[in-house]
Design an enzyme around this catalytic site. Structure first.
Site, mmCIF file in Angstrom:
data_model
loop_
_atom_site.group_PDB
_atom_site.id
_atom_site.type_symbol
_atom_site.label_atom_id
_atom_site.label_comp_id
_atom_site.label_asym_id
_atom_site.label_seq_id
_atom_site.Cartn_x
_atom_site.Cartn_y
_atom_site.Cartn_z
ATOM 1 C CE LYS A 136 -38.846 32.301 -44.403
ATOM 2 N NZ LYS A 136 -38.698 31.738 -43.046
ATOM 3 C CG HIS A 274 -24.835 1.417 -80.634
ATOM 4 N ND1 HIS A 274 -25.558 2.591 -80.673
ATOM 5 C CD2 HIS A 274 -24.804 0.948 -81.899
ATOM 6 C CE1 HIS A 274 -25.954 2.812 -81.920
ATOM 7 N NE2 HIS A 274 -25.510 1.828 -82.679
#
Length: 514
Positions: A136, A274
């Protein structure tokens, strides 16, 4: 004023070298518990946190860094007069470097014998608090949570160079990703322990394993992220023995092949293209299984993926090199097989390792993103049991036909809906995948099977809304059918089956795969 570093790490990798660099740069070092002992034994001048706070570590180390003299030094805004005056009045020294990593919660719960009590004891409290405070206040604090950053930070310190605000910011962002992932893992574990299936919120944590060249298409960027917990066998834990890096589509197809392969215990080979199986075969050994999978569709296998659930030897490797394949996967490979496959240097060879007994526990849920949300469901791991099967026609399937139907049922579960699969002698001969209507899928499978359709078993992933699929199957000479049942027009299909002497069974279970 002398700079100060606070070091508290569970993973001691590289920490002595970094501390030595900090010390050489004139940085005062403060540490805790095991880290203090490690640094002291290395001859580094270091103070214990308790010397700073005036309080001993207590409650089995649960309380040591949660103190204003620590967090004030982390959070004070250095250009705020009020903050600095308060720090002066309360004898708070600024902390400029924070090097912290957390209790090994992930490693703890990965152990099969880990207890809930052990897991809870390995939930870090002080570490995340220090990291979040430092991150922070990143404008004034360099915060390190990842040992991979020690090198470049140490080089910068040794050179007497500073750090840019962009670097401060990037390190802080990494901290918040790290603590978020840590908390998400704890939340996931405790939620599972509490028996909650769909809690009011979910947090997911994955680690980047690989940056991919591109996604499904070259204009899409992509990366491969893996679960914190190891899953065996999987693409996460597979060892690549040779070949180019895996692509986005490779990973998708390989995962589809592996998912289907895990349905079988007997020697089986699966070919995928696929994300749909184009050939599946079982046999007495891996070679026979491969021959059946290849002959199922020698055209579609071109450029596909082959997965086997047995160790691949030279007899299997040789015909594999005669094909153009993207990936070959198996639990293992003999040295002779690897030497043969090496002739096809671009083929990706993946060693999956031993197949574990419980193949479903690691995949409790499947996730799919939708615009503005996420769909979460239980994974479709339900196996068909004899109690599920109901014979609905005058003719019951023979023992041989039932075995074939069960084989086909395992496969259709992994074919995109609408799905129809035709099999004969435990080999696929026709696959109709992803069609907008079921009879269309059946016609594709029947056309692919050609003359082999006669005497086949047919599996459908969902019920027949009309009798047209059964009519097409009957005209092709198909002798046995397995489907979920449940249509209001089931009787029409049953009547057609009876008319042609087809044995049909209902499972009461459907396997849509969208």
């Amino acid at each position: 004023m002398m700079a100060r570093a606070l070091i508290s790490v569970s993973d001691k990798t590289g920490i002595v070298q970094l501390a030595q660099t900090l010390e050489a740069a004139g940085v005062e070092i403060v540490s805790t518990g095991g880290t203090f002992r490690t640094l002291s034994q290395a001859g580094i001048a270091v103070q214990e946190v308790s010397q700073i706070t005036g309080f001993p570590e207590m409650m089995d180390g649960r309380v040591k860094t949660l103190h204003p003299l620590i967090h004030g030094g982390l959070l004070a805004l250095r250009d705020n007069e009020e903050h600095m005056q308060a720090a002066k009045e309360h004898h708070i020294e600024m902390i400029d470097y924070v090097i912290v990593n957390l209790y090994p919660f992930s490693a703890t719960i990965a152990r099969a014998d880990a207890t809930l009590e052990e897991a809870i004891e390995n939930i870090d409290i002080g570490g995340p608090s220090m990291l979040r405070a430092a991150a922070k206040n990143h404008a004034y604090v360099i915060v390190l949570v990842d040992p991979s950053d020690y090198g470049w930070v140490g080089e910068r310190l040794a050179a007497g160079e500073g750090f840019t605000q962009d670097e401060h910011f990037a390190l802080a962002a990494k901290v918040f990703r790290h603590t978020a992932a840590y908390d998400a893992l704890i939340a996931e574990y405790l939620t599972r322990q509490a028996g909650e299936v769909f809690p009011e919120s979910i947090s997911l944590t994955y680690t980047k394993a690989q940056t991919l060249r591109y996604g499904e298409n070259p204009h899409q960027q992509a990366a491969f992220y893996t679960s914190t917990q190891k899953v065996y066998p999987s693409l996460q834990t597979a060892v690549q023995k040779q070949g180019k890096e895996l692509s986005y589509n490779n990973i998708q197809d390989a995962n589809a092949a592996l998912s289907l392969l895990l349905e079988f215990n007997e020697p089986t080979v699966v070919a995928v293209k696929h994300m749909n199986p184009c050939g599946v075969g079982t046999g007495r050994d891996a070679h026979e299984a491969f021959v059946r999978a290849y002959e199922a569709d020698p055209i579609s296998i071109f450029g596909g993926i082959v997965a086997c659930n047995r160790i691949i030897d030279a007899d299997v490797a040789k015909p594999l090199t005669e094909l153009f394949l993207e990936i070959v996967m198996a639990p293992g490979f003999t040295e002779d097989a690897l030497a043969i496959l090496a002739k096809k240097k671009n083929v990706r060879v993946l060693e999956l390792g031993e197949f574990v007994e419980d193949r479903t526990s690691s995949a409790e849920h499947t996730l799919r993103d939708v615009r503005g949300g996420l769909l979460v469901q239980e994974s479709d791991v339900r196996a068909l049991t004899p109690a599920d099967i109901t014979v609905v026609t005058h003719r019951a399937p023979t023992e041989e036909e039932l075995s074939e139907l069960l084989f086909a049922w395992k496969i259709v579960k992994h074919v995109k809906s609408n799905a129809i699969v035709l099999t004969k002698d435990h080999q696929t001969v026709g696959v109709g995948a992803g069609q907008m209507n079921r009879v269309g899928a059946a016609n594709i499978a029947i056309a692919q099977a050609g003359d082999q359709a006669a005497g086949c078993a047919l599996a459908s992933d969902a019920f027949f809304p009309m009798p047209d699929t059964l009519e097409a199957a009957a005209k092709a000479g198909i002798r046995a059918v397995i489907q979920p049942g449940g249509s209001i027009k089931d009787q029409l299909s049953i009547d057609v089956a009876n008319e042609y002497g087809i044995a049909m069974v209902f499972t009461g279970v459907r396997h849509f795969r969208h």
